[in-house]
Design an enzyme around this catalytic site. Structure first.
Site, mmCIF file in Angstrom:
data_model
loop_
_atom_site.group_PDB
_atom_site.id
_atom_site.type_symbol
_atom_site.label_atom_id
_atom_site.label_comp_id
_atom_site.label_asym_id
_atom_site.label_seq_id
_atom_site.Cartn_x
_atom_site.Cartn_y
_atom_site.Cartn_z
ATOM 1 N N LYS A 15 -7.150 -5.530 -5.875
ATOM 2 C CA LYS A 15 -8.056 -6.440 -6.020
ATOM 3 C C LYS A 15 -8.686 -6.542 -7.395
ATOM 4 C CE LYS A 15 -10.555 -4.822 -2.758
ATOM 5 N NZ LYS A 15 -11.633 -4.837 -1.793
ATOM 6 N N ARG A 90 -17.716 -5.221 5.648
ATOM 7 C CA ARG A 90 -16.588 -4.016 6.052
ATOM 8 C C ARG A 90 -16.266 -4.146 7.454
ATOM 9 N NH1 ARG A 90 -15.778 -0.405 2.246
ATOM 10 N NH2 ARG A 90 -15.408 1.307 3.600
ATOM 11 N N ARG A 129 -0.328 9.450 -9.069
ATOM 12 C CA ARG A 129 -1.079 9.929 -10.355
ATOM 13 C C ARG A 129 -0.984 11.331 -10.333
ATOM 14 N NH1 ARG A 129 -7.354 8.011 -11.030
ATOM 15 N NH2 ARG A 129 -7.348 9.006 -8.997
ATOM 16 N N ARG A 163 -4.961 15.570 -8.175
ATOM 17 C CA ARG A 163 -6.172 15.719 -7.427
ATOM 18 C C ARG A 163 -6.109 15.597 -5.979
ATOM 19 N NH1 ARG A 163 -10.291 11.217 -10.101
ATOM 20 N NH2 ARG A 163 -9.730 10.594 -7.870
ATOM 21 N N ARG A 174 -6.681 7.508 4.336
ATOM 22 C CA ARG A 174 -7.534 6.757 3.869
ATOM 23 C C ARG A 174 -7.057 5.167 4.281
ATOM 24 N NH1 ARG A 174 -7.529 6.704 -2.149
ATOM 25 N NH2 ARG A 174 -8.546 4.725 -2.912
#
Length: 219
Positions: A15, A90, A129, A163, A174
């Site tokens: 996005k 949302r 990552r 992480r 998520r």
């Protein structure tokens, strides 16, 4: 003609990149809820002060305050030729409030662009990552590997870590939460004939081209 847009997409759908293109091409402000909250709090506006109270307690800012802050932002002069909303609404209640706000301001949405990416691809994108433990340089398993495998380009270190919020299971969770939130919104905007879905599994340039075609046809 004004260009009043809402940009939707799951985390990792790209996005941010597409928002930059739209804002630059059509010279309209990018309105993300995070940014307007920060501006309202920094400017110590009455609504900013109210929002800060909830944030300080670690609570979610209620819809009523969020919607008022969005309405306040949409009233500003730079939105006269359009705007690009990102991160709001949302949920369905917020979407219905947005309809009321934009009705009153005569700034109704012209289109909702949904960048659709296969969730498995998103898990790969978001969980790829990893970071050099010694110097903090970041790499990606798919897009930015070290030149020599197992060796940091910056400091030559050999120890890397991930992480916790980049770990696949966290990313999957998520995405599930976001899919659950987005699905009713997609149905809502489909019924209003505002929804345009773009295949986000393609190269960035192709996604941009598809969005450009949609927006060109709006004029």
């Amino acid at each position: 003609m004004s260009m009043n847009l809402l940009l939707m997409g799951l985390p990792g759908a790209g996005k941010g990149t597409q928002a930059e293109f739209i804002v630059e091409k059509y010279q309209i402000p990018h309105i993300s809820t995070g940014d307007i909250f920060r501006a309202a709090i920094k400017g110590k506006t009455p609504l900013g002060i109210e929002a800060q109270k909830y944030i300080d307690k670690g609570e979610l800012v209620p819809d009523e305050v969020t919607c008022k802050i969005v309405a306040e932002r949409l009233k500003q002069n730079d939105t006269k030729n359009g705007y690009l909303l990102d991160g709001f609404p949302r949920d369905l209640d917020q979407a219905k409030s947005l309809e009321e706000i934009t009705d009153k301001l005569d700034k109704k949405l012209d289109a909702v662009i949904n960048i659709d990416v296969d969730p498995d691809t998103l898990v790969q994108r978001l969980s790829g990552r990893f970071i050099c433990k010694n110097c903090g340089a970041t790499y990606h398993k798919l897009y930015k590997k070290p030149k020599v495998e197992g060796t940091c380009d910056v400091c030559g270190g050999h120890v890397f870590y991930q992480r916790s919020d980049d770990k696949p299971e966290t990313v999957e969770n998520r995405l599930k939460v976001n899919i659950k939130m987005n699905t009713p919104l997609i149905d809502f905007y489909k019924k209003l004939n505002l929804l345009h879905t773009v295949n986000g599994n393609q190269d960035i340039a192709n996604v941009t081209e598809d969005i450009n075609k949609i927006l060109t046809n709006l004029n």
